[in-house]
Write an enzyme that holds these catalytic residues in place. Structure first.
Site, short mmCIF file in Angstrom:
data_model
loop_
_atom_site.label_atom_id
_atom_site.label_comp_id
_atom_site.label_asym_id
_atom_site.label_seq_id
_atom_site.Cartn_x
_atom_site.Cartn_y
_atom_site.Cartn_z
N HIS B 281 0.84 -1.20 0.00
CA HIS B 281 0.00 0.00 0.00
C HIS B 281 0.88 1.25 0.00
CE1 HIS B 281 -3.12 2.89 1.10
NE2 HIS B 281 -2.38 3.27 2.13
N ASP B 310 7.83 20.58 -26.88
CA ASP B 310 7.85 19.28 -26.20
C ASP B 310 8.90 19.38 -25.11
OD1 ASP B 310 7.78 16.54 -25.51
OD2 ASP B 310 7.19 16.03 -27.55
N TRP B 345 7.16 0.47 3.77
CA TRP B 345 7.83 1.15 2.65
C TRP B 345 9.21 1.62 3.04
CZ3 TRP B 345 8.73 6.47 0.89
CH2 TRP B 345 8.62 7.42 1.91
N SER B 374 14.13 5.71 -13.35
CA SER B 374 13.08 6.48 -14.03
C SER B 374 13.02 7.91 -13.49
CB SER B 374 11.75 5.76 -13.84
OG SER B 374 10.69 6.61 -14.17
N SER B 375 13.04 8.05 -12.16
CA SER B 375 12.94 9.38 -11.56
C SER B 375 14.15 10.23 -11.89
CB SER B 375 12.80 9.27 -10.04
OG SER B 375 11.60 8.66 -9.71
N HIS B 458 12.65 11.79 3.37
CA HIS B 458 11.98 13.03 3.76
C HIS B 458 11.82 14.00 2.60
CE1 HIS B 458 9.89 15.32 6.66
NE2 HIS B 458 10.32 16.35 5.98
N GLU B 460 11.50 13.16 -0.33
CA GLU B 460 10.52 12.50 -1.19
C GLU B 460 9.10 12.92 -0.84
OE1 GLU B 460 10.44 10.69 -3.80
OE2 GLU B 460 8.39 9.92 -3.74
N TYR B 462 8.19 15.69 0.36
CA TYR B 462 8.00 17.04 -0.17
C TYR B 462 7.90 17.02 -1.68
CZ TYR B 462 9.08 18.71 4.50
OH TYR B 462 9.06 18.94 5.84
N SER B 473 -1.72 26.92 -6.10
CA SER B 473 -1.42 28.31 -6.44
C SER B 473 -2.12 28.72 -7.72
CB SER B 473 0.10 28.51 -6.62
OG SER B 473 0.78 28.08 -5.47
N HIS B 507 14.43 13.56 12.22
CA HIS B 507 13.29 13.35 13.11
C HIS B 507 12.63 11.99 12.89
CE1 HIS B 507 11.10 15.60 9.75
NE2 HIS B 507 10.57 14.41 9.74
N HIS B 508 12.91 11.34 11.76
CA HIS B 508 12.39 9.98 11.58
C HIS B 508 13.16 9.00 12.45
CE1 HIS B 508 9.85 11.03 8.15
NE2 HIS B 508 10.80 11.87 7.82
N THR B 533 5.98 26.83 4.69
CA THR B 533 4.62 26.35 4.39
C THR B 533 3.60 27.34 4.92
OG1 THR B 533 5.12 24.84 6.20
CG2 THR B 533 4.75 23.86 4.06
N LYS B 536 3.18 30.10 2.48
CA LYS B 536 2.36 29.72 1.33
C LYS B 536 0.88 29.75 1.68
CE LYS B 536 3.86 27.21 -1.88
NZ LYS B 536 4.66 28.08 -2.73
N ARG B 655 1.20 1.47 14.86
CA ARG B 655 1.15 1.22 13.41
C ARG B 655 1.63 -0.17 13.08
NH1 ARG B 655 5.14 5.32 10.56
NH2 ARG B 655 4.34 4.40 8.68
#
Lengths: 237, 773
Positions: B281, B310, B345, B374-375, B458, B460, B462, B473, B507-508, B533, B536, B655
């Site tokens: 998941h 293009d 994950w 790919s990324s 982390h 990722e 964002y 926006s 922090h993780h 943030t 924004k 969890r």
């Protein structure tokens, strides 16, 4: 509201207060604007004369933008400041500079107490060992007397699970490691957890302040029977 | 004509390869192929079995009677076990059927068909317990592992110990029944059969409409076009379809998870399946749903917004996309071979390389390595495109904010994802050819993986939320009929998020034994994320000020985003505060928080993007009534799912466990109401899942008989609204790229405050003044 530990509750209450304040300002603003500035039926005035292929005219106000950069910064500096002391309390040093003194002599009691801010202070501490393994916990009283610390087994959900008996009013220093993969004992009623890592030791303060018997679970995913990796922590008087 | 033959041949080769990829994993699930944990055994002490240990199973009959109880004795001889050792030995016995029952404390039950010794029982060489035969009549297999222990204690407790394995079979009394079905395979088969039936129906409808046009020659160019296109719009659509498909697959897994958690002690799915579901998941939603959806919009909209015909490297772009479905197949391959990845994950080492992890973890790592490739290629492509292919008149500070957000996201991704790639390759090598990067016994460091993963992990999160900022926006400004408030501070805030993202990952790992000084620093930097943030959010709110807000479906999703993302941002502030984090870490409070930012942020942002750009992409308007229905049901159900999880986390619900425990008379766990809350969450989760089908219906309905869309249905200003809906190919005539005009031309030519101050030192240049007018 939270009622986890006195330390946790103190920060939680302060954070909830600030969250409510920020929430009321933001949502009040959002609801006001989304209703007050909605366009009437069929009417679509082009306020800033947007036009395809033309970069729209500037809409800014340096003073406002600086305001909502500086105010949140001040708030987070304050929040970091109030979170500083709990950081020290959770990871207090071992020894005279720390919050829990030195290791207890034979027969000496920690006599721990919670101060007004919710921090636990003790005169001395007792060392115990905790080892994680797929998928059970092993407690080691490291030669402490029977009334301070003892291990046992209990039946939980039809299975035999390890049990650790501690004494209320005593502070314990857990020296922890793992035999195979990363696990994490979660002491819900002490409001604390820490990973146990194979090949190295991690440490945790366990201030047993009141009588309680609670379930300790593994909080770091460790394989198929992760959810069954439980133990009973029994704090007696 | 010759070109068509080549294309057809390519297609045949392609189909054979695709078929082989589907069949190969099924073959490896045969008994001779990749095997599950049952065969590799127990917590065996030492690496290889030793012949000097002789295990023995006694008390089993030649053939059993239905439901009869047999007393079984397992024992062993040999090995280093001698009287006087602190511990003597241990065992693990697995039976393919029947139930074990235990009468003394030397033996414990893992599951109805698996027993092993308990702590008290590790000073024995022989153990006795009961086995109740099944009533199926089929033969039952037993697998016994025993450890012979020399009794040394501590971390190296298993050194010098030996183990061995013994098998036994008890015959039944009837014909062998069919083996139990594998729920994953049933689900996959059902999906496959439905897809084939659906395909036949679609083809039949085509056939009925135009029987004479139903020829291979008519279909081949269409299929070839989709498989080989390098057009950014076609590839964008492919990404988009892939993203939506896996959003559904990930959603189905979430439904399985919620069904299992609906009540405590539920056994709807076993822990083996639950663990695969939550792992896949997470991986699916982040890498195969959110990222492709974002890549889909980036592909579609960025070239249109900057006035490029293009992307800079169209073929590279096609390659980036085609890595994705193959990677997805690899990630799910483990499922077919009897054990999909079950690591979460995050895939923490050393579990990810341990024998107890499911066999599919290797394929899961391999698939993600392809996604990393790919990324990376996508990153190169977009950075180059945005840097060099902007239309005349579009400086960096005239780029639309969606393009800015894609730029920032790709810079973050490009800098962070190599670390993840390195970690994955190490894990893959550890698992396949036996390197020892994460083997603790060989000096490997398990925390290295955590560092590599979170250095990427982390940024990722964002990377997936920043493009949503871009969408919001665009939508806020267009819907309020205003220019965005504080364009420059929006850009600086985006860049700020991009920089801060790299210094907060600690922090993780707050609870993995890091030094208190670093904990304090990470606490501060993590809280700092709130500043950009916050800017924004306040800018978006101020944009609405004095505007004329037009309520369309994308406006609703944007307002919904502002609510949920603000809540997610506030709950995020609780984690850096150490005294709370040590309690909230790994609880449902975390689950609630990141679903508020990832679903309430990314997914709501993508929903807004779908309603906003669908007319541009397809030339058809979406149905507003269905859209509003989708928003109302989705928004309410979503909050009903995730809001209560905050409280469950505070009371200590953990969890990644397939079950949870309610307080009993002698042990305190979750309060009683937690069970009811979980049931309510599960019901709401089903409503949320169903509500998203409205979007699918809406899209299909609009594609078939939607109202034709004008070039600029919402009144936006950027270049994508200049071309027709759907846009032509190439999107802009390379000979005739439009020039971006600027409503602030007069302002741009005037010096700023600093410039004005400096001008006091300058000699007035009248000549230049005259020329410019």
């Amino acid at each position: 509201m939270a009622e986890v530990t006195a330390l946790y509750d103190a920060i939680w209450d302060e954070y909830i207060l600030w969250s409510l304040l920020v929430g009321v300002v933001t949502f009040g603003w959002l609801y006001h604007h989304s209703f007050y500035y909605r366009s009437s039926e069929g009417e679509k005035p082009n306020v800033d004369e947007l036009e395809v292929g033309v970069f729209p005219r500037e809409n800014d106000n340096l003073r406002l933008e600086i305001t909502w950069t500086v105010l949140p910064t001040l708030l987070i500096v304050y929040l970091t400041y109030i979170s500083w002391a709990p950081l020290d309390a959770v990871w207090s040093q071992v020894g005279e500079d720390g919050w829990h003194g030195d290791v207890c002599a034979d027969g000496q009691s920690s006599n721990n107490y919670i101060d007004d801010d919710g921090y636990v202070h003790s005169e001395c501490y007792h060392e115990i060992g905790i080892t994680g393994q797929q998928w059970f916990w092993e407690f080691d009283c490291m030669g402490l007397s029977e009334d301070l610390c003892s291990t046992d087994f209990t039946t939980f959900e039809g299975e035999s699970k390890p049990q650790l008996n501690l004494k209320a009013g005593e502070t314990y220093f857990a020296n922890m490691t793992s035999r195979d993969v990363i696990h994490a004992p979660k002491f819900t009623n002490f409001g604390i957890m820490e990973d146990v890592v194979p090949g190295q030791n991690t440490y945790l303060w366990l201030p047993a302040t009141e009588e309680v018997a609670f379930l300790m679970m593994c909080a770091e995913y460790c394989g198929d029977n992760h959810a069954y990796m439980t133990a009973k922590i029994n704090v007696e008087d | 004509m010759a070109r068509n033959v080549v294309a057809s041949r390519c297609l045949v080769v392609f189909s054979i390869l695709a078929l082989a990829m589907v069949i190969a994993p099924a073959v490896t699930s045969l008994p001779t192929g990749i095997s599950g944990i049952k065969d590799s055994g127990c917590n065996c002490h030492g690496t290889d079995p030793s012949d000097s240990v002789v295990p023995f199973i006694g008390g089993l009959p030649e053939s059993y009677n239905a439901s009869e109880t047999y007393t079984v004795t397992v024992s062993f001889t040999g090995g280093p076990s001698t009287d006087g050792n602190a511990n003597l030995g241990g065992f693990n016995l697995w039976a393919s059927a029947g139930t074990f029952t235990v009468s003394d404390s030397d033996v414990r039950i893992w599951s109805p068909n698996e027993v092993s010794h308990s702590y008290e029982g590790n000073d024995q060489r022989s153990w006795t317990f009961d086995w109740v035969a099944p009533d199926s009549g089929a033969a039952v297999d037993f697998i016994l592992h025993t450890n012979s222990v020399n009794g040394n204690e501590g971390n190296d407790g298993s050194s010098g110990d030996m183990w061995n394995r013994a098998d036994a079979t008890v015959l039944g009394f009837g014909p062998a029944p069919l083996p139990d079905v594998d729920p994953f395979k049933v689900l996959a088969t059902l999906m496959l059969v439905s897809a084939i039936l659906f395909g036949i129906v679609v083809l039949y409808v085509f056939y009925r409409q135009n029987p004479s046009g139903f020829e291979w020659n008519n279909f081949a160019p269409w299929i070839t076009e989709w498989l080989t296109s390098t057009d950014h719009k076609k590839i964008g659509t492919l990404y988009f379809v892939q993203g939506l498909f896996f959003l559904g697959v990930g959603g189905i897994m979430a439904m399985m998870i919620r069904l299992q958690l609906a009540s405590p002690g539920n056994d709807f799915i076993t822990q083996e399946y639950y663990n695969q579901f939550f792992t896949l998941h997470g991986t699916t939603m982040i890498f195969l749903a959110a990222m492709p959806l974002i890549a889909g919009f980036a592909n579609w909209i960025v070239p249109l917004q900057i006035g490029a015909p293009d992307l800079a490297f169209p073929r590279l772009n096609a390659f980036s996309f085609w890595l994705q479905p193959v990677a997805a197949l690899l990630i799910f391959t483990g499922v077919f071979s009897g054990g999909g990845a079950d690591t979460g994950w995050t895939g923490y080492a050393p579990y990810v390389v341990s024998e107890t992890a499911h066999a599919g973890v290797s394929m899961w790592a391999a698939g993600q390595i392809m996604l990393v490739a790919s990324s990376t290629l996508t990153g190169i492509n977009f950075l180059t495109t945005i840097a060099v292919m902007r239309a005349p008149g579009m400086g960096w500070f005239q780029m639309p904010l969606f393009t800015w957000s894609i730029l920032v996201a790709n810079v973050m991704l490009f800098i962070s994802i190599p670390a993840f790639g390195v970690g994955l390759i190490q894990v893959f090598l550890d698992r396949t050819i036996g390197t020892a990067f994460y083997d603790v016994a060989a000096g490997g460091d398990p925390l290295l993986w955590s560092h590599l993963f979170w250095y990427f992990g982390h940024p990722e999160v964002y990377v997936v939320v920043v493009p949503a900022f871009g969408v919001i926006s665009e939508v806020v400004a267009t819907s309020a009929r205003r220019s965005i408030f504080g364009y420059k501070s929006m850009v600086y805030a985006l860049a700020g998020i991009g920089i801060v993202a790299f210094v907060v990952y600690g922090h993780h790992m707050f609870t993995s034994g890091m030094s208190p000084a670093l904990r304090f620093i990470t606490m501060l930097t993590t809280m700092l994320v709130a500043v950009p943030t916050g800017i924004k959010i306040f800018n978006w709110l101020k944009t609405m000020h004095g505007g004329s807000l037009v309520y369309r479906t994308h406006t609703l999703w944007t307002l919904g985003f502002l609510v949920t993302f603000t809540l997610g941002g506030i709950s995020g502030m609780f984690f850096p505060s150490m005294g709370m984090d040590v309690h909230l870490h790994e609880t449902y409070f975390v689950v609630a928080h990141f679903h508020y930012v990832l679903v309430g942020g990314t997914v709501f942002g993508m929903f807004a993007a779908i309603y906003y750009w669908f007319p541009k992409m397809t030339g058809r308007m979406l149905d507003e009534r269905l859209g509003v229905l989708h928003f109302l049901t989705g928004f309410i159900a979503y909050n009903a799912v995730f809001w209560p999880m905050h409280r469950l986390g505070v009371v200590g619900m953990i969890r990644r466990t397939h079950t949870y425990y309610i307080t009993t008379a002698d042990i305190q766990a979750l309060p009683e109401w937690a069970a009811d809350w979980n049931m309510q969450i599960s019901i709401a989760a089903y409503v949320f899942f169903a509500s998203n089908l409205i979007l699918v219906v809406n899209m299909i309905k609009s594609l078939i008989r939607g109202e034709k869309a004008p070039a600029d249905p919402w009144g936006g200003w950027s270049f994508e609204w200049m071309v027709s809906s759907p846009p032509p190919t190439p999107s802009f005539d390379p000979q005739n790229i439009p020039t971006l005009l600027n409503a602030n031309e007069h302002v741009a030519n005037e010096p700023g405050r600093l410039g004005q101050w400096f001008q006091r030192f300058m000699v007035a240049d009248d000549a230049a003044e005259g020329e410019s007018h």
